[in-house]
Motif scaffolding. Sequence first.
Motif, PDB file in Angstrom:
ATOM      1  N   LEU A  94      41.373  77.084  -5.410  1.00 27.40           N
ATOM      2  CA  LEU A  94      40.374  77.817  -4.632  1.00 27.40           C
ATOM      3  C   LEU A  94      40.132  77.176  -3.272  1.00 27.40           C
ATOM      4  O   LEU A  94      40.087  77.860  -2.245  1.00 27.40           O
ATOM      5  N   ILE A  95      39.985  75.854  -3.254  1.00 26.76           N
ATOM      6  CA  ILE A  95      39.740  75.169  -1.982  1.00 26.76           C
ATOM      7  C   ILE A  95      40.957  75.279  -1.070  1.00 26.76           C
ATOM      8  O   ILE A  95      40.832  75.543   0.134  1.00 26.76           O
ATOM      9  N   SER A  96      42.155  75.090  -1.636  1.00 30.55           N
ATOM     10  CA  SER A  96      43.376  75.217  -0.835  1.00 30.55           C
ATOM     11  C   SER A  96      43.478  76.604  -0.242  1.00 30.55           C
ATOM     12  O   SER A  96      43.836  76.778   0.935  1.00 30.55           O
ATOM     13  N   SER A  97      43.167  77.637  -1.033  1.00 28.54           N
ATOM     14  CA  SER A  97      43.257  79.010  -0.548  1.00 28.54           C
ATOM     15  C   SER A  97      42.265  79.280   0.577  1.00 28.54           C
ATOM     16  O   SER A  97      42.614  79.891   1.598  1.00 28.54           O
ATOM     17  N   LEU A  98      41.041  78.820   0.413  1.00 26.48           N
ATOM     18  CA  LEU A  98      40.033  79.036   1.459  1.00 26.48           C
ATOM     19  C   LEU A  98      40.420  78.348   2.768  1.00 26.48           C
ATOM     20  O   LEU A  98      40.295  78.927   3.851  1.00 26.48           O
ATOM     21  N   ASN A 101      43.573  80.223   4.259  1.00 25.00           N
ATOM     22  CA  ASN A 101      43.304  81.587   4.713  1.00 25.00           C
ATOM     23  C   ASN A 101      42.343  81.661   5.882  1.00 25.00           C
ATOM     24  O   ASN A 101      42.551  82.458   6.796  1.00 25.00           O
ATOM     25  N   TRP A 102      41.312  80.854   5.844  1.00 23.75           N
ATOM     26  CA  TRP A 102      40.234  81.053   6.809  1.00 23.75           C
ATOM     27  C   TRP A 102      40.144  79.978   7.891  1.00 23.75           C
ATOM     28  O   TRP A 102      39.353  80.112   8.820  1.00 23.75           O
ATOM     29  N   ILE A 103      40.946  78.930   7.778  1.00 22.62           N
ATOM     30  CA  ILE A 103      40.999  77.918   8.839  1.00 22.62           C
ATOM     31  C   ILE A 103      42.407  77.851   9.429  1.00 22.62           C
ATOM     32  O   ILE A 103      42.602  78.086  10.626  1.00 22.62           O
ATOM     33  N   ARG A 124      48.779  90.061  22.501  1.00 21.81           N
ATOM     34  CA  ARG A 124      48.236  88.786  22.029  1.00 21.81           C
ATOM     35  C   ARG A 124      46.937  89.018  21.242  1.00 21.81           C
ATOM     36  O   ARG A 124      46.748  88.472  20.159  1.00 21.81           O
ATOM     37  N   THR A 125      46.058  89.830  21.789  1.00 24.72           N
ATOM     38  CA  THR A 125      44.803  90.139  21.105  1.00 24.72           C
ATOM     39  C   THR A 125      45.071  90.833  19.774  1.00 24.72           C
ATOM     40  O   THR A 125      44.432  90.532  18.757  1.00 24.72           O
ATOM     41  N   GLY A 126      46.025  91.768  19.776  1.00 24.02           N
ATOM     42  CA  GLY A 126      46.361  92.468  18.538  1.00 24.02           C
ATOM     43  C   GLY A 126      46.849  91.529  17.463  1.00 24.02           C
ATOM     44  O   GLY A 126      46.484  91.664  16.286  1.00 24.02           O
ATOM     45  N   LEU A 127      47.664  90.555  17.837  1.00 20.12           N
ATOM     46  CA  LEU A 127      48.168  89.600  16.856  1.00 20.12           C
ATOM     47  C   LEU A 127      47.057  88.695  16.325  1.00 20.12           C
ATOM     48  O   LEU A 127      47.044  88.344  15.137  1.00 20.12           O
ATOM     49  N   ILE A 128      46.137  88.304  17.190  1.00 21.54           N
ATOM     50  CA  ILE A 128      45.016  87.481  16.739  1.00 21.54           C
ATOM     51  C   ILE A 128      44.183  88.250  15.714  1.00 21.54           C
ATOM     52  O   ILE A 128      43.731  87.690  14.703  1.00 21.54           O
ATOM     53  N   ILE A 129      43.999  89.540  15.937  1.00 21.33           N
ATOM     54  CA  ILE A 129      43.275  90.376  14.972  1.00 21.33           C
ATOM     55  C   ILE A 129      44.020  90.420  13.644  1.00 21.33           C
ATOM     56  O   ILE A 129      43.419  90.336  12.569  1.00 21.33           O
ATOM     57  N   VAL A 130      45.362  90.545  13.701  1.00 18.47           N
ATOM     58  CA  VAL A 130      46.166  90.521  12.479  1.00 18.47           C
ATOM     59  C   VAL A 130      45.945  89.202  11.727  1.00 18.47           C
ATOM     60  O   VAL A 130      45.804  89.180  10.501  1.00 18.47           O
ATOM     61  N   GLY A 131      45.888  88.095  12.455  1.00 18.43           N
ATOM     62  CA  GLY A 131      45.691  86.795  11.835  1.00 18.43           C
ATOM     63  C   GLY A 131      44.335  86.642  11.159  1.00 18.43           C
ATOM     64  O   GLY A 131      44.186  85.854  10.228  1.00 18.43           O
ATOM     65  N   LEU A 132      43.345  87.409  11.623  1.00 18.80           N
ATOM     66  CA  LEU A 132      42.006  87.337  11.039  1.00 18.80           C
ATOM     67  C   LEU A 132      41.880  88.165   9.769  1.00 18.80           C
ATOM     68  O   LEU A 132      40.965  87.943   8.969  1.00 18.80           O
ATOM     69  N   ALA A 133      42.777  89.142   9.600  1.00 17.64           N
ATOM     70  CA  ALA A 133      42.696  90.068   8.465  1.00 17.64           C
ATOM     71  C   ALA A 133      43.529  89.514   7.314  1.00 17.64           C
ATOM     72  O   ALA A 133      44.748  89.670   7.290  1.00 17.64           O
ATOM     73  N   ARG A 134      42.893  88.869   6.373  1.00 18.21           N
ATOM     74  CA  ARG A 134      43.601  88.241   5.261  1.00 18.21           C
ATOM     75  C   ARG A 134      43.994  89.275   4.217  1.00 18.21           C
ATOM     76  O   ARG A 134      43.285  90.249   3.985  1.00 18.21           O
ATOM     77  N   CYS A 135      45.098  89.064   3.561  1.00 20.32           N
ATOM     78  CA  CYS A 135      45.723  90.097   2.732  1.00 20.32           C
ATOM     79  C   CYS A 135      44.939  90.384   1.456  1.00 20.32           C
ATOM     80  O   CYS A 135      44.495  89.475   0.761  1.00 20.32           O
ATOM     81  N   PHE A 163      35.021  87.054   1.803  1.00 22.60           N
ATOM     82  CA  PHE A 163      35.015  86.329   3.065  1.00 22.60           C
ATOM     83  C   PHE A 163      35.340  87.254   4.237  1.00 22.60           C
ATOM     84  O   PHE A 163      34.850  87.044   5.345  1.00 22.60           O
ATOM     85  N   GLN A 164      36.178  88.265   3.985  1.00 21.92           N
ATOM     86  CA  GLN A 164      36.554  89.185   5.049  1.00 21.92           C
ATOM     87  C   GLN A 164      35.342  89.932   5.583  1.00 21.92           C
ATOM     88  O   GLN A 164      35.162  90.096   6.780  1.00 21.92           O
ATOM     89  N   VAL A 165      34.511  90.407   4.669  1.00 23.32           N
ATOM     90  CA  VAL A 165      33.319  91.137   5.073  1.00 23.32           C
ATOM     91  C   VAL A 165      32.383  90.241   5.875  1.00 23.32           C
ATOM     92  O   VAL A 165      31.816  90.647   6.896  1.00 23.32           O
ATOM     93  N   VAL A 166      32.248  88.998   5.441  1.00 23.52           N
ATOM     94  CA  VAL A 166      31.296  88.079   6.059  1.00 23.52           C
ATOM     95  C   VAL A 166      31.841  87.451   7.332  1.00 23.52           C
ATOM     96  O   VAL A 166      31.127  87.318   8.339  1.00 23.52           O
TER      97      VAL A 166
END
Length: 363
Positions: A94-98, A101-103, A124-135, A163-166
Amino acid sequence: MATRASAPTPPPSPGVIAGLSTLDRFLPVWIGTAMAAGLLLGRLLPSLNTALEAVKIGQISLPIALGLLLMMYPVLAKVRYDRLDTVTGDRRLLISSLVLNWIVGPALMFALAWALLPDLPEYRTGLIIVGLARCIAMVLIWNDLACGDREAAAVLVALNSVFQVVAFGLLGWFYLELLPGWLGLSKAALEVYAWDIAKYVLIFLGIPLAAGYASRKLGERTRGREWYEQRYLPKIGPIALYGLLFTIVILFALQGHTISERPLDVARIALPLLAYFALMWGGSFLAGRAVGLPYDRTTTLAFTAAGNNFELAIAVAVGVFGVTSGQALAGVVGPLIEVPVLVALVYVSLWGRRLFKEPANVR
């Protein structure tokens, strides 16, 4: 995709691959055919694009939504929900995944986007948005094909959803406005609402999760676990890959004209994506092994960290910047690169199984 049984020792990688069903074993062929069929449909029937885009759930095409739901239901129906407590107690996982995924994930995509697309701010902005959206969707397919831990995948996907919602909006502000300002780089504004993200999570995860849970509970209660796993699951298993192939056909049909008309732009966007998937998956796989996770949970960690929620990324890019924007194009190119790359990584994962000594689960 049959159910698993315990084996005394891990079989060699070629044996694992040979043991897959014909549909699973030749998946790259089917995906290549689906891509070609989608491109051909998009070229031969120009009006198809308009027809498919006319019916939407928010900013997502209804046919794509249908394909995603079909692909996720069989995998979630296979999860043994009475074993989820064995996953929630695994702090290493769980810790490894968080962290991944989020850092690590958003930071890596930010760095690659700026390093490889310094002159293309929209992409560039589009790719950063992709990086924020976790699968939360296709990762279940890749994990299942690579013999990952289904229960762990369900827990990590649910964790990512919360985490995605928050965190999505907050991280968007950090990586598009605050951090670029600190570094003296150009900024971009991203205005998203938690409810909009929650809506996509409820549709693309909530519906198939509820259906999968209800199927197992009802099936086991009325016919027993043996019938459910030996008779019912093998019958619905292929639906997941049919849904995947259907989704790929629709994606390429919708975006075939863009690929053919702007190939150099697509290639520029593809380069950081290729680097991202390779680094995230490889680093996560090695991290799982380093912290002592068994093969099935290591591969689950790797795929849940490397995959991205393209339906959310596309919806946000279209909603904020417009359907014809460069940000939207970057979001669309994401799954077109992710699908073949992660399919290839399924086979890399099966080969890497020989690095683990613990008893393995086979299909």
